[in-house]
Design a protein around this motif. Structure first.
Motif, PDB file in Angstrom:
ATOM      1  N   PHE A  32      79.149  68.384  16.274  1.00 16.60           N
ATOM      2  CA  PHE A  32      77.921  69.126  15.982  1.00 16.60           C
ATOM      3  C   PHE A  32      76.961  69.108  17.171  1.00 16.60           C
ATOM      4  O   PHE A  32      76.429  70.154  17.567  1.00 16.60           O
ATOM      5  CB  PHE A  32      77.228  68.535  14.750  1.00 16.60           C
ATOM      6  CG  PHE A  32      75.868  69.129  14.487  1.00 16.60           C
ATOM      7  CD1 PHE A  32      75.745  70.337  13.832  1.00 16.60           C
ATOM      8  CD2 PHE A  32      74.712  68.477  14.909  1.00 16.60           C
ATOM      9  CE1 PHE A  32      74.493  70.902  13.597  1.00 16.60           C
ATOM     10  CE2 PHE A  32      73.461  69.029  14.679  1.00 16.60           C
ATOM     11  CZ  PHE A  32      73.351  70.245  14.024  1.00 16.60           C
ATOM     12  N   PHE A  33      76.738  67.931  17.744  1.00 20.03           N
ATOM     13  CA  PHE A  33      75.770  67.825  18.833  1.00 20.03           C
ATOM     14  C   PHE A  33      76.261  68.540  20.095  1.00 20.03           C
ATOM     15  O   PHE A  33      75.459  69.143  20.824  1.00 20.03           O
ATOM     16  CB  PHE A  33      75.466  66.358  19.133  1.00 20.03           C
ATOM     17  CG  PHE A  33      74.726  65.653  18.021  1.00 20.03           C
ATOM     18  CD1 PHE A  33      73.620  66.236  17.428  1.00 20.03           C
ATOM     19  CD2 PHE A  33      75.149  64.415  17.561  1.00 20.03           C
ATOM     20  CE1 PHE A  33      72.939  65.609  16.400  1.00 20.03           C
ATOM     21  CE2 PHE A  33      74.471  63.768  16.543  1.00 20.03           C
ATOM     22  CZ  PHE A  33      73.377  64.369  15.951  1.00 20.03           C
ATOM     23  N   LEU A  34      77.560  68.479  20.364  1.00 17.83           N
ATOM     24  CA  LEU A  34      78.092  69.170  21.543  1.00 17.83           C
ATOM     25  C   LEU A  34      78.041  70.689  21.372  1.00 17.83           C
ATOM     26  O   LEU A  34      77.749  71.410  22.328  1.00 17.83           O
ATOM     27  CB  LEU A  34      79.530  68.707  21.813  1.00 17.83           C
ATOM     28  CG  LEU A  34      79.675  67.276  22.333  1.00 17.83           C
ATOM     29  CD1 LEU A  34      81.144  66.876  22.406  1.00 17.83           C
ATOM     30  CD2 LEU A  34      79.009  67.111  23.692  1.00 17.83           C
ATOM     31  N   ILE A  35      78.326  71.176  20.167  1.00 19.59           N
ATOM     32  CA  ILE A  35      78.231  72.613  19.917  1.00 19.59           C
ATOM     33  C   ILE A  35      76.796  73.107  20.126  1.00 19.59           C
ATOM     34  O   ILE A  35      76.562  74.210  20.628  1.00 19.59           O
ATOM     35  CB  ILE A  35      78.716  72.940  18.489  1.00 19.59           C
ATOM     36  CG1 ILE A  35      80.242  72.766  18.389  1.00 19.59           C
ATOM     37  CG2 ILE A  35      78.333  74.361  18.090  1.00 19.59           C
ATOM     38  CD1 ILE A  35      80.790  72.933  16.993  1.00 19.59           C
ATOM     39  N   ASN A  36      75.829  72.261  19.761  1.00 19.87           N
ATOM     40  CA  ASN A  36      74.416  72.631  19.880  1.00 19.87           C
ATOM     41  C   ASN A  36      73.769  72.084  21.150  1.00 19.87           C
ATOM     42  O   ASN A  36      72.535  71.991  21.202  1.00 19.87           O
ATOM     43  CB  ASN A  36      73.650  72.122  18.655  1.00 19.87           C
ATOM     44  CG  ASN A  36      73.953  72.904  17.403  1.00 19.87           C
ATOM     45  OD1 ASN A  36      73.378  73.967  17.160  1.00 19.87           O
ATOM     46  ND2 ASN A  36      74.876  72.385  16.600  1.00 19.87           N
ATOM     47  N   SER A  37      74.567  71.750  22.145  1.00 24.35           N
ATOM     48  CA  SER A  37      74.009  71.149  23.360  1.00 24.35           C
ATOM     49  C   SER A  37      73.014  72.078  24.051  1.00 24.35           C
ATOM     50  O   SER A  37      71.994  71.621  24.597  1.00 24.35           O
ATOM     51  CB  SER A  37      75.134  70.765  24.330  1.00 24.35           C
ATOM     52  OG  SER A  37      75.899  71.903  24.690  1.00 24.35           O
TER      53      SER A  37
END
Length: 295
Positions: free
Chosen positions: A176-181
């Protein structure tokens, strides 16, 4: 890539050393291996949680421990243990969830500064700490022992199911966090709304995720303070991009907790001290240093 690989290799080396040094096969596989895997999972979860909180709240002092989330989770655990109701994890999450909802509500409604949010977290820690002590006063000897152990932090309670569950949640969180980086980079540059990022939604979802990670750690291993504060700051000495900081915060959180656990097991051998005590000795000076640097 080299930084990731070197951190992973270092983690692998110290983990194998911690598992096999001076141990026969039975001790290595049945006692030390679950403990080291627990340290890796809990350290990575706390490293991720601390880094995301620092990015979202724009404060280098933010972490599950300093914001009172772990103390809220401990209060939930204490309720479950004393009254024998529900699951420990459910009450741990509810306690942590109440804390983070209160902090976010106050932050958005009153437009508090990032420094004021940290002070709110300290006050909440004191409040829920008092609540836990109140429950301890009415607990019997067995319940009291369980709550005290949880308050110290103990990696020896980990089993393979809980380890797998925590690793699974870590992987989902990282995805999730990498997709929304890109959105987090915009949030850090304070231009998120100008480029169409729904900042309130992003902040709320992110804080729920890190609250879930923190609650899982507390429910399984108790309070392990300062790992989420220290790990991201170690990484910031040689990295500044969101993706690199996120992944390396997880790796260095795991490294820090594996080393802390080894120290806890051997510093006054054969007596083992709770790992939470070791991390507090490491993290408290770092917290004071950051306070003085930030004036």
């Amino acid at each position: 890539m080299i930084k990731y690989l070197s951190a992973f290799i270092f983690l692998l080396i110290i983990s194998l050393f911690s598992v096999y040094y001076g141990a026969n096969d039975f001790i290595a596989y049945n006692i030390r291996l679950p403990r080291v895997l627990s340290a890796i999972a809990a350290g990575a979860a706390l490293g991720i949680a601390g880094f995301i909180m620092q990015v979202v709240l724009k404060n280098d002092l933010a972490s599950p421990f300093t914001l009172g989330i772990t103390h809220g989770a401990l209060f939930g655990v204490s309720l479950s243990v004393v009254f024998g109701i529900g699951s420990v994890f459910l009450f741990s999450f509810l306690g942590a969830f109440i804390v983070i909802v209160f902090i976010l509500a106050v932050a958005f409604l009153r437009r508090l500064s990032s420094q004021s949010i940290i002070l709110s977290g300290i006050a909440i820690s004191a409040l829920f700490g008092a609540g836990s002590m109140f429950l301890q006063y009415f607990a019997d000897e067995s319940q009291l022992a369980n709550i005290v152990i949880w308050s110290f932090g103990d990696l020896s309670k980990g089993d393979f199911f809980n380890i797998f569950l925590l690793f699974f949640m870590i992987m989902l969180s990282l995805i999730f966090f990498l997709i929304n980086s890109w959105n987090f980079n915009a949030l850090s540059l304070e231009c998120a709304k100008n480029v169409g990022v729904k900042t309130e939604t992003l902040i709320f979802i992110s804080m729920i995720i890190v609250t879930l990670l923190s609650a899982l750690v507390v429910a399984n291993y108790g309070i392990i303070g300062f790992v989420g504060l220290v790990a991201p700051h170690i990484v910031r000495f040689f990295e500044n991009s969101f993706k690199s900081l996120l992944i390396l915060s997880a790796l260095y959180g795991a490294i820090l907790l594996v080393i802390s656990d080894y120290i806890a097991r051997n510093i006054i051998y054969p007596v083992e001290i709770p790992v939470g005590i070791v991390t507090s000795f490491i993290g408290a000076p770092m917290f004071l240093y950051l306070l003085m640097r930030k004036k």
